[in-house]
Write a protein that holds these residues in place. Structure first.
Motif, PDB file in Angstrom:
ATOM      1  N   ILE A 114       0.838  -1.211   0.000  1.00 43.36           N
ATOM      2  CA  ILE A 114       0.000   0.000   0.000  1.00 43.36           C
ATOM      3  C   ILE A 114       0.868   1.255   0.000  1.00 43.36           C
ATOM      4  CG2 ILE A 114      -1.572   1.320   1.495  1.00 43.36           C
ATOM      5  CD1 ILE A 114      -3.024  -1.408   1.946  1.00 43.36           C
ATOM      6  N   ASP A 115       2.049   1.203   0.621  1.00 40.71           N
ATOM      7  CA  ASP A 115       2.983   2.341   0.533  1.00 40.71           C
ATOM      8  C   ASP A 115       3.295   2.656  -0.927  1.00 40.71           C
ATOM      9  OD1 ASP A 115       3.493   3.339   3.107  1.00 40.71           O
ATOM     10  OD2 ASP A 115       4.970   1.796   3.536  1.00 40.71           O
ATOM     11  N   GLY A 116       3.455   1.624  -1.741  1.00 42.44           N
ATOM     12  CA  GLY A 116       3.707   1.849  -3.165  1.00 42.44           C
ATOM     13  C   GLY A 116       2.486   2.402  -3.883  1.00 42.44           C
ATOM     14  N   VAL A 117       1.321   1.860  -3.538  1.00 42.64           N
ATOM     15  CA  VAL A 117       0.074   2.298  -4.180  1.00 42.64           C
ATOM     16  C   VAL A 117      -0.231   3.760  -3.858  1.00 42.64           C
ATOM     17  CG1 VAL A 117      -2.447   2.019  -4.124  1.00 42.64           C
ATOM     18  CG2 VAL A 117      -0.964   0.002  -4.295  1.00 42.64           C
ATOM     19  N   THR A 118      -0.033   4.133  -2.591  1.00 43.89           N
ATOM     20  CA  THR A 118      -0.455   5.472  -2.150  1.00 43.89           C
ATOM     21  C   THR A 118       0.684   6.491  -2.171  1.00 43.89           C
ATOM     22  OG1 THR A 118      -0.039   4.838   0.159  1.00 43.89           O
ATOM     23  CG2 THR A 118      -2.281   4.565  -0.664  1.00 43.89           C
ATOM     24  N   ARG A 119       1.912   6.055  -2.344  1.00 40.53           N
ATOM     25  CA  ARG A 119       3.093   6.913  -2.469  1.00 40.53           C
ATOM     26  C   ARG A 119       3.100   8.107  -1.513  1.00 40.53           C
ATOM     27  NH1 ARG A 119       0.977   8.555  -6.985  1.00 40.53           N
ATOM     28  NH2 ARG A 119      -0.716   7.384  -6.072  1.00 40.53           N
ATOM     29  N   GLY A 120       3.426   7.822  -0.283  1.00 37.07           N
ATOM     30  CA  GLY A 120       3.610   8.923   0.646  1.00 37.07           C
ATOM     31  C   GLY A 120       2.752   8.805   1.886  1.00 37.07           C
ATOM     32  N   HIS A 121       1.444   8.672   1.695  1.00 35.20           N
ATOM     33  CA  HIS A 121       0.580   8.589   2.854  1.00 35.20           C
ATOM     34  C   HIS A 121      -0.458   7.500   2.644  1.00 35.20           C
ATOM     35  CE1 HIS A 121       2.362  12.116   4.509  1.00 35.20           C
ATOM     36  NE2 HIS A 121       2.184  12.749   3.389  1.00 35.20           N
ATOM     37  N   PRO A 122      -0.435   6.474   3.483  1.00 36.59           N
ATOM     38  CA  PRO A 122      -1.358   5.351   3.297  1.00 36.59           C
ATOM     39  C   PRO A 122      -2.789   5.706   3.681  1.00 36.59           C
ATOM     40  CG  PRO A 122      -0.040   5.003   5.264  1.00 36.59           C
ATOM     41  CD  PRO A 122       0.408   6.298   4.662  1.00 36.59           C
ATOM     42  N   SER A 123      -3.399   6.603   2.915  1.00 36.33           N
ATOM     43  CA  SER A 123      -4.841   6.792   3.074  1.00 36.33           C
ATOM     44  C   SER A 123      -5.439   7.055   1.704  1.00 36.33           C
ATOM     45  CB  SER A 123      -5.168   7.881   4.084  1.00 36.33           C
ATOM     46  OG  SER A 123      -4.523   9.067   3.795  1.00 36.33           O
ATOM     47  N   ILE A 124      -6.703   6.794   1.578  1.00 35.23           N
ATOM     48  CA  ILE A 124      -7.361   6.879   0.272  1.00 35.23           C
ATOM     49  C   ILE A 124      -8.501   7.887   0.354  1.00 35.23           C
ATOM     50  CG2 ILE A 124      -8.340   5.543  -1.629  1.00 35.23           C
ATOM     51  CD1 ILE A 124      -7.286   3.002  -0.371  1.00 35.23           C
ATOM     52  N   GLY A 125      -9.627   7.473   0.912  1.00 35.43           N
ATOM     53  CA  GLY A 125     -10.807   8.332   0.936  1.00 35.43           C
ATOM     54  C   GLY A 125     -10.555   9.635   1.667  1.00 35.43           C
ATOM     55  N   GLU A 126      -9.834   9.559   2.793  1.00 30.87           N
ATOM     56  CA  GLU A 126      -9.567  10.770   3.559  1.00 30.87           C
ATOM     57  C   GLU A 126      -8.813  11.794   2.711  1.00 30.87           C
ATOM     58  OE1 GLU A 126      -6.956  10.195   6.851  1.00 30.87           O
ATOM     59  OE2 GLU A 126      -7.614  12.006   7.903  1.00 30.87           O
ATOM     60  N   MET A 127      -8.033  11.298   1.740  1.00 28.83           N
ATOM     61  CA  MET A 127      -7.310  12.203   0.852  1.00 28.83           C
ATOM     62  C   MET A 127      -8.068  12.399  -0.463  1.00 28.83           C
ATOM     63  SD  MET A 127      -3.439  10.985   1.700  1.00 28.83           S
ATOM     64  CE  MET A 127      -2.619  12.207   0.662  1.00 28.83           C
ATOM     65  N   SER A 128      -9.350  12.087  -0.428  1.00 24.14           N
ATOM     66  CA  SER A 128     -10.249  12.365  -1.548  1.00 24.14           C
ATOM     67  C   SER A 128      -9.857  11.621  -2.828  1.00 24.14           C
ATOM     68  CB  SER A 128     -10.275  13.877  -1.811  1.00 24.14           C
ATOM     69  OG  SER A 128     -11.499  14.245  -2.394  1.00 24.14           O
ATOM     70  N   ARG A 129      -9.441  10.376  -2.650  1.00 28.35           N
ATOM     71  CA  ARG A 129      -9.114   9.583  -3.835  1.00 28.35           C
ATOM     72  C   ARG A 129      -9.661   8.167  -3.664  1.00 28.35           C
ATOM     73  NH1 ARG A 129      -2.438   9.257  -3.058  1.00 28.35           N
ATOM     74  NH2 ARG A 129      -2.497   8.447  -0.937  1.00 28.35           N
ATOM     75  N   THR A 130      -9.736   7.448  -4.745  1.00 29.19           N
ATOM     76  CA  THR A 130     -10.293   6.103  -4.729  1.00 29.19           C
ATOM     77  C   THR A 130      -9.355   5.180  -5.496  1.00 29.19           C
ATOM     78  OG1 THR A 130     -12.308   4.829  -5.139  1.00 29.19           O
ATOM     79  CG2 THR A 130     -11.668   6.411  -6.832  1.00 29.19           C
ATOM     80  N   VAL A 131      -9.392   3.875  -5.198  1.00 32.76           N
ATOM     81  CA  VAL A 131      -8.567   2.918  -5.927  1.00 32.76           C
ATOM     82  C   VAL A 131      -9.414   1.802  -6.522  1.00 32.76           C
ATOM     83  CG1 VAL A 131      -6.460   3.290  -4.565  1.00 32.76           C
ATOM     84  CG2 VAL A 131      -8.103   1.542  -3.840  1.00 32.76           C
TER      85      VAL A 131
END
Lengths: 145, 145, 145, 145, 145, 145
Positions: D80-97
């Protein structure tokens, strides 16, 4: 805002405005202690040291009290978080900075028991170690002291 | 600095100065597109959305081009790195923000091939979800667009 | 996926497959510009420089445009986030990397206005500075250019 | 590389290749245990759970041993570190996977005492919660088990 | 807690208690393998090496197995996350550490299949490279081995 | 160490020792103010609130002074950096904590001008939201107040 003096805003203006531009804000600087400086480096340690040295030389913090060094150090690091956006390193990440910085110490809150706080601001450029290959950067850190 | 227009500095002034204070800098805003807005939240997603919505509504970025959304998004995140200093979360870390923000789009470099860049600035307060228990915060992000 | 060319997948295949294995994917490489290289180091700055140098030497990016350097730099850093998983440093954390890397530039989206994007992939090993004391690592960064 | 089986490379191929493309690598999968799955979400917890559930259901890890859950969990987080590059959060950072993932368990090293290791790979898209406003992303985590 | 031996607590006591204070806990150390050491440095790599060397010299881990080195390395890094709180660097951030450390290896869980785990603890000071300008710091990392 | 009272060590002992084990250290607690508490949650905000509430209810910090709230908040966050090792989130990363915590306020330095400092320690378990699937964790934060 319940603050009577915005030390953060003052710090960012001192770091980013020219002397001429800053004239309009001069009167608001009467109630705080402040200093400014410049540092250009690929070495984060030198950036930190430049601010610490300026703070001590200009008597913004008390030289021999660790308590004050500690407050300033964390304000510097928070400012560097803004400058480096993500990872507080410079040369290791193959980039260099050219920064003006300011340190402002004052009593931002109406309640006198809130005491003194310190703000550190950086403004300048960050980029590749090649002339012109850079963009602006800014950082602000604030701490109680 | 090899830049003719400092879009970062303009963004920070728009976000932090009062209308009256900004008057002195009005002429320098003629060469850029910009907008401003406000957002208060414990929810980082709402802060990001507020900036994205303002950028689209004010036609600072092209609504249907992902390329421009992508450039803006990363500029927003870099600005939030400065605001949150360390970890880009707000409510989860039991804190809240009250922010003014600005978005500036322009051609900072003399070389026309350097094209357009975008700057996002935040200025306001961060602190406990209790009135008055807060201090100033600032963040600036810049990206090519 | 609304993409006609998956530059990220191409980058990861170029970085990780042998020449022989890559044959099956050769035709898909016709629509992109790409190059590859190798770097082994305990010094993150050298890893970044190796990719930047390869990109310029192979004319994947325009040498004298900061705009393109900036796009590439952030794609490299995102790839390194994957390689280092957590903290973008190598030697300072007492580890070393041996990496193959690839850079792919192309137009992934059907809409021509989405323009060009760049992908940087790393594949290799990370581990203690002792032969054999290492495991595989991978990183991919993508940016608009 | 002193590894006889590159479980990381196998994981990345399983996660990113089509069934047809993967045919060429089928024989190399005989020496490992593996499974694959899909997950689309703005919720990081759901992404983690999807991988953990697939690993248990396909008996890649031993359901009731915390030791194995712990090894898998850290491999997932590194991916997930690779997927999110920098901060392991998705929705909170207004993005989706939207991700395909794979889990590979095997004995990568020649020395049998090095025992079993596990690799988790993700490949797919990350972006704004708007159809098409997304780019590719990849992540790989590896751990001893 | 479903653990019969708290290797983390033992590690933190060994790292922080004086020999005399540790007497009361001596009997609980019979069921684990452990060692201790000291390191003072501005160089993170030296801190990591000091722990790795002590672990090998005292036969807490198997010298030639990468599997064990890997387990120890991640436990060390997690301990350093606690020591450095935020960014795992020391000298680059203009600070120095003086640390006692301990390594404890044992079987914390009742179920024998949970096998061996390793704990690394650090206790000491972190601060400016000036005598006395420092405060206490602590870190604990735990991993399966 | 130039400290006469190690508030960090006291905090870690209060958080991790049983009442019986703590007896041997009782006399050293006479010179500090302290309290302890417990919190179990997948929600980081609840962990932070539990410590803040305990500090105010036990009059370790002055309820209505933001200055003191600010000092405590940063000490809590640093403690959580140790607990979470890498990313200060819990539920979002699909893990849960069960923690005892302590807050110690005192004058660690010989020089009375160094004033008061505050230490926050956490000790307990972190792991999957499944009974028994967890290991120990510890965190310590220290700040001037």
């Amino acid at each position: 805002m319940s603050q009577k003096i915005t030390i953060g805003k003052l710090a960012l203006l001192i770091a980013s405005l020219s002397d001429e531009e800053l004239q309009a804000f001069r009167s608001t600087l009467d109630d705080v202690a402040f200093c400014q400086g410049k540092v250009g480096s690929m070495n984060l340690q030198k950036v930190i040291s430049a601010v610490e040295t300026a703070a001590k030389r200009n008597r913004i913090i008390h030289d021999s009290l660790y308590r004050e060094t500690h407050a300033l150090y964390h304000a510097i690091l928070e400012g560097i978080d803004g400058v480096t956006r993500g990872h507080p390193s410079i040369g290791e990440m193959s980039r260099t900075v050219g920064l003006r910085f300011s340190i402002v110490r004052g009593r931002p809150y109406k309640d006198p028991d809130e005491g003194e706080w310190i703000a550190v601001a950086f403004y300048g450029t960050i980029g590749a170690p090649v002339k012109g290959a850079e963009h602006e950067t800014f950082g602000l850190g604030i701490n109680h002291i």
